[in-house]
Design a protein around this motif. Structure first.
Motif, PDB file in Angstrom:
ATOM      1  N   TRP A  75      44.851  45.147  52.430  1.00 44.08           N
ATOM      2  CA  TRP A  75      43.810  46.092  52.026  1.00 44.08           C
ATOM      3  C   TRP A  75      43.767  46.233  50.513  1.00 44.08           C
ATOM      4  CZ3 TRP A  75      40.156  49.694  53.641  1.00 44.08           C
ATOM      5  CH2 TRP A  75      39.820  49.635  55.002  1.00 44.08           C
ATOM      6  N   LEU A  76      44.966  46.393  49.932  1.00 47.19           N
ATOM      7  CA  LEU A  76      45.040  46.545  48.476  1.00 47.19           C
ATOM      8  C   LEU A  76      44.442  45.345  47.763  1.00 47.19           C
ATOM      9  CD1 LEU A  76      48.458  48.081  47.414  1.00 47.19           C
ATOM     10  CD2 LEU A  76      46.161  49.022  47.211  1.00 47.19           C
ATOM     11  N   GLN A  77      44.814  44.134  48.265  1.00 52.31           N
ATOM     12  CA  GLN A  77      44.290  42.894  47.688  1.00 52.31           C
ATOM     13  C   GLN A  77      42.769  42.882  47.745  1.00 52.31           C
ATOM     14  OE1 GLN A  77      44.995  39.906  46.408  1.00 52.31           O
ATOM     15  NE2 GLN A  77      47.081  40.537  45.923  1.00 52.31           N
ATOM     16  N   VAL A  78      42.259  43.204  48.929  1.00 50.62           N
ATOM     17  CA  VAL A  78      40.806  43.178  49.132  1.00 50.62           C
ATOM     18  C   VAL A  78      40.128  44.184  48.216  1.00 50.62           C
ATOM     19  CG1 VAL A  78      38.970  43.660  50.786  1.00 50.62           C
ATOM     20  CG2 VAL A  78      40.949  42.310  51.476  1.00 50.62           C
ATOM     21  N   MET A  79      40.734  45.372  48.089  1.00 49.38           N
ATOM     22  CA  MET A  79      40.128  46.400  47.235  1.00 49.38           C
ATOM     23  C   MET A  79      40.088  45.942  45.782  1.00 49.38           C
ATOM     24  SD  MET A  79      41.553  49.881  48.900  1.00 49.38           S
ATOM     25  CE  MET A  79      41.329  50.930  47.519  1.00 49.38           C
ATOM     26  N   ARG A 127      32.629  43.900  41.820  1.00 50.30           N
ATOM     27  CA  ARG A 127      31.687  44.969  41.488  1.00 50.30           C
ATOM     28  C   ARG A 127      31.428  45.006  39.979  1.00 50.30           C
ATOM     29  NH1 ARG A 127      32.278  50.258  39.811  1.00 50.30           N
ATOM     30  NH2 ARG A 127      30.429  51.512  40.278  1.00 50.30           N
ATOM     31  N   GLN A 128      32.533  44.892  39.188  1.00 51.76           N
ATOM     32  CA  GLN A 128      32.382  44.888  37.730  1.00 51.76           C
ATOM     33  C   GLN A 128      31.474  43.744  37.291  1.00 51.76           C
ATOM     34  OE1 GLN A 128      33.298  47.118  35.710  1.00 51.76           O
ATOM     35  NE2 GLN A 128      34.535  48.307  37.133  1.00 51.76           N
ATOM     36  N   ARG A 129      31.668  42.580  37.919  1.00 52.12           N
ATOM     37  CA  ARG A 129      30.858  41.416  37.540  1.00 52.12           C
ATOM     38  C   ARG A 129      29.394  41.630  37.874  1.00 52.12           C
ATOM     39  NH1 ARG A 129      33.771  35.738  38.762  1.00 52.12           N
ATOM     40  NH2 ARG A 129      35.441  35.968  37.240  1.00 52.12           N
ATOM     41  N   LEU A 130      29.158  42.234  39.018  1.00 57.09           N
ATOM     42  CA  LEU A 130      27.764  42.492  39.413  1.00 57.09           C
ATOM     43  C   LEU A 130      27.108  43.456  38.434  1.00 57.09           C
ATOM     44  CD1 LEU A 130      28.124  42.751  43.291  1.00 57.09           C
ATOM     45  CD2 LEU A 130      26.897  40.998  42.014  1.00 57.09           C
ATOM     46  N   LEU A 131      27.870  44.492  38.033  1.00 53.52           N
ATOM     47  CA  LEU A 131      27.312  45.465  37.085  1.00 53.52           C
ATOM     48  C   LEU A 131      27.014  44.812  35.730  1.00 53.52           C
ATOM     49  CD1 LEU A 131      29.398  48.667  37.838  1.00 53.52           C
ATOM     50  CD2 LEU A 131      26.925  48.406  38.064  1.00 53.52           C
ATOM     51  N   ASN A 142      21.376  49.090  39.155  1.00 52.16           N
ATOM     52  CA  ASN A 142      21.659  50.447  38.724  1.00 52.16           C
ATOM     53  C   ASN A 142      22.992  50.895  39.288  1.00 52.16           C
ATOM     54  OD1 ASN A 142      19.757  51.543  37.042  1.00 52.16           O
ATOM     55  ND2 ASN A 142      18.316  51.907  38.708  1.00 52.16           N
ATOM     56  N   GLU A 143      23.228  50.547  40.541  1.00 52.84           N
ATOM     57  CA  GLU A 143      24.425  50.996  41.227  1.00 52.84           C
ATOM     58  C   GLU A 143      24.953  49.878  42.102  1.00 52.84           C
ATOM     59  OE1 GLU A 143      24.680  54.749  43.592  1.00 52.84           O
ATOM     60  OE2 GLU A 143      22.908  55.181  42.370  1.00 52.84           O
ATOM     61  N   VAL A 144      26.267  49.795  42.182  1.00 50.23           N
ATOM     62  CA  VAL A 144      26.878  48.864  43.123  1.00 50.23           C
ATOM     63  C   VAL A 144      27.974  49.634  43.862  1.00 50.23           C
ATOM     64  CG1 VAL A 144      28.193  46.742  43.392  1.00 50.23           C
ATOM     65  CG2 VAL A 144      26.453  46.893  41.616  1.00 50.23           C
ATOM     66  N   GLU A 145      27.835  49.755  45.176  1.00 50.61           N
ATOM     67  CA  GLU A 145      28.864  50.446  45.953  1.00 50.61           C
ATOM     68  C   GLU A 145      29.539  49.456  46.880  1.00 50.61           C
ATOM     69  OE1 GLU A 145      28.363  54.362  47.799  1.00 50.61           O
ATOM     70  OE2 GLU A 145      26.516  54.447  46.612  1.00 50.61           O
ATOM     71  N   VAL A 146      30.832  49.637  47.058  1.00 53.36           N
ATOM     72  CA  VAL A 146      31.581  48.739  47.926  1.00 53.36           C
ATOM     73  C   VAL A 146      32.077  49.504  49.138  1.00 53.36           C
ATOM     74  CG1 VAL A 146      33.368  46.984  47.959  1.00 53.36           C
ATOM     75  CG2 VAL A 146      32.441  47.745  45.784  1.00 53.36           C
ATOM     76  N   LEU A 147      31.814  48.957  50.332  1.00 50.61           N
ATOM     77  CA  LEU A 147      32.318  49.560  51.570  1.00 50.61           C
ATOM     78  C   LEU A 147      33.247  48.550  52.228  1.00 50.61           C
ATOM     79  CD1 LEU A 147      28.912  50.898  52.916  1.00 50.61           C
ATOM     80  CD2 LEU A 147      30.694  52.211  51.770  1.00 50.61           C
ATOM     81  N   ILE A 148      34.462  48.997  52.528  1.00 53.30           N
ATOM     82  CA  ILE A 148      35.415  48.109  53.203  1.00 53.30           C
ATOM     83  C   ILE A 148      35.757  48.743  54.543  1.00 53.30           C
ATOM     84  CG2 ILE A 148      37.636  46.935  53.031  1.00 53.30           C
ATOM     85  CD1 ILE A 148      37.494  47.331  50.009  1.00 53.30           C
ATOM     86  N   ASP A 149      35.656  47.946  55.584  1.00 55.12           N
ATOM     87  CA  ASP A 149      35.894  48.485  56.925  1.00 55.12           C
ATOM     88  C   ASP A 149      36.539  47.395  57.786  1.00 55.12           C
ATOM     89  OD1 ASP A 149      35.923  50.266  58.938  1.00 55.12           O
ATOM     90  OD2 ASP A 149      33.765  50.700  58.884  1.00 55.12           O
ATOM     91  N   THR A 150      37.171  47.790  58.898  1.00 54.69           N
ATOM     92  CA  THR A 150      37.716  46.778  59.797  1.00 54.69           C
ATOM     93  C   THR A 150      36.562  46.099  60.523  1.00 54.69           C
ATOM     94  OG1 THR A 150      38.021  48.599  61.311  1.00 54.69           O
ATOM     95  CG2 THR A 150      39.992  47.757  60.261  1.00 54.69           C
ATOM     96  N   SER A 151      36.722  44.807  60.747  1.00 52.06           N
ATOM     97  CA  SER A 151      35.660  44.041  61.402  1.00 52.06           C
ATOM     98  C   SER A 151      35.448  44.514  62.824  1.00 52.06           C
ATOM     99  CB  SER A 151      36.032  42.558  61.427  1.00 52.06           C
ATOM    100  OG  SER A 151      35.856  42.001  60.181  1.00 52.06           O
TER     101      SER A 151
END
Ligand SMILES: *[C@@H]1O[C@H](CO)[C@@H](O)[C@H](O)[C@H]1NC(C)=O
Ligand SMILES: *[C@@H]1O[C@H](CO)[C@@H](O)[C@H](O)[C@H]1NC(C)=O
Length: 405
Positions: free
Chosen positions: A12-16, A23-27, A33-42
């Motif tokens: 999880w830590l690695q993925v985060m 996200r930084q690269r996208l910004l 304007n905004e980039v949000e990241v959602l991490i969830d179990t498949s």
């Protein structure tokens, strides 16, 4: 069971961490304007055991944006109206149109910017512009209409810029009282130049660095690709910063440059170097050191300037951690010289000439940081080594700019 949970946690830590970098690269692309990241179990039919779903939710900037800004450059201010297509072809290509109306110049520019996908530091810029500049210290007015292409790329530790520029220059007199030497330079000319800049910058801030160094070397070759101007111009800038006791910083800088006319053609007033003023050798008038004619400064083909600066926090540190951190007190010692060289003579004669008649100054004042790009200075200056013809500013001198000795 326990080790398994730890492994899952580490994954999880690695993925985060990776998601954060993405996200930084996208910004950085400047199209969201905004980039949000959602991490969830498949979940779902094809989900892997312990699999994760990473979703980026983005809001795009408008296809066309407009802006209105005020800008501060070296001792001038201007209003800028802009229009921008931030993502012209869907790969962060930008098309920008700017119109600026300023205290000293009015200009417009159209520019197209293309980064290499995924590497913003490798980029290409094409420009078309018209700039009008007024140079009161030379009683000169210059209107440039030009085209340029610029390639930026990092190479190991260094950053490089390769540029070609073609300019149609129109020089004129700013005042009726302009000297004959300036009148003589009036008229139209064409310049085509190739230039290369390499820089290494390890400073922690461009305006108030407290450590690190900057080295920038620039060379320009005009004439080989056409045009009326033929010369080779070399100049460099070096700055070293060191933190001392009580958050004070000692900064040393050295600038220098030389222009060699090629093919026996005299150099143009617009290509020569200028020195003096609140952004270089303080205590002298803006660009008012060296060769002049009837009070108009003509610039020189060689120059050097050095500075030793001590920056400290304000006495008793009012507004520490907030407003007060925008200010520094400043003690300085500046020196420099600007002259023309006789290229028939050897390097020894040149060094001798540059070591004669050195202008220098010392003083103290207050510096204010304006955002991350500019600064204001208010100094009490004592000019020394003044030569006849130099214009001095003995006492309080105000300066605004983005590049300082
Ligand atoms: C283009 O690349 C240079 C470094 O190679 C970088 O300093 C500059 O910010 C880049 N341009 C843009 C608009 O990001
Ligand atoms: C090169 O330019 C990039 C982008 O402006 C900057 O982050 C980097 O520190 C620069 N590298 C050097 C060595 O100056």
């Amino acid at each position: 069971m326990f080790t398994k949970s730890i492994i899952v946690f580490l994954c999880w830590l690695q993925v985060m961490k990776k998601a954060h970098v993405a996200r930084q690269r996208l910004l950085r692309l400047g199209i969201f304007n905004e980039v949000e990241v959602l991490i969830d179990t498949s979940e779902g039919a094809d989900a892997l055991p312990n699999g994760l779903d990473v979703t980026f939710e983005v809001t795009e900037i408008k296809r066309l944006t407009g802006s209105y800004n005020t800008m501060v450059g070296n001792n001038e201010g201007s209003m800028v109206l802009g229009l921008k297509l931030p993502n012209m072809f869907g790969r962060a290509e930008k098309l920008t149109f700017q119109f600026s109306y300023g205290t000293k110049e009015t200009s417009y520019g159209l520019s197209f910017f293309k980064p290499q996908p995924g590497h913003f530091e490798r980029n290409l810029t094409l420009n078309m512009y018209k700039v009008t500049g007024q140079f009161p210290w030379s009683s000169l007015k210059e209107t440039d209409r030009g085209l340029s292409a610029e390639l930026n790329f990092p190479l190991g530790m260094t950053n490089h810029t390769l540029k070609w520029e073609g300019v149609w220059r129109e020089l004129g007199c700013l005042a009726r009282s302009a000297s004959f030497a300036v009148r003589e330079e009036s008229g139209h000319s064409l310049k085509s130049a190739l230039s290369h800049t390499v820089s290494i910058d390890s400073r922690n801030s461009a305006i108030f660095p407290s450590r690190g160094a900057l080295l920038r070397i620039n060379q320009e070759l005009a004439g080989y690709t056409g045009g009326d101007a033929s010369f080779l111009k070399e100049d460099f800038e070096l700055q070293l910063n060191r933190r001392l006791f009580w958050d004070s910083v000692l900064s040393a800088s050295l600038w220098g440059g030389m222009l060699y006319p090629i093919g026996g053609q005299p150099s143009c007033i617009a290509d020569r170097f200028y020195l003096g003023g609140p952004t270089s050798v303080r205590g002298f008038g803006m660009y008012s050191i060296g060769p002049q004619s009837e009070g108009d400064y003509l610039g020189g083909e060689a120059y050097w300037a050095g500075g030793l600066h001590l920056y400290t926090p304000l006495p008793f540190r009012p507004g520490k951690g907030g407003f007060g951190d925008l200010f520094r007190t400043h003690f300085f010692l500046n020196a420099g010289n600007l002259c023309n060289l006789n290229y028939g003579e050897g390097p020894r004669a040149h060094l001798q000439k540059l070591a004669e008649c050195i202008r220098w100054s010392y003083g103290a004042g207050i510096v204010l940081r304006l955002g991350n790009i500019a600064r204001l200075e208010l100094n009490y200056c004592v000019p020394m080594g003044v030569q006849s013809g130099d214009r001095i500013c003995d006492g309080v001198q105000f300066g605004a700019g983005i590049r300082f000795l």
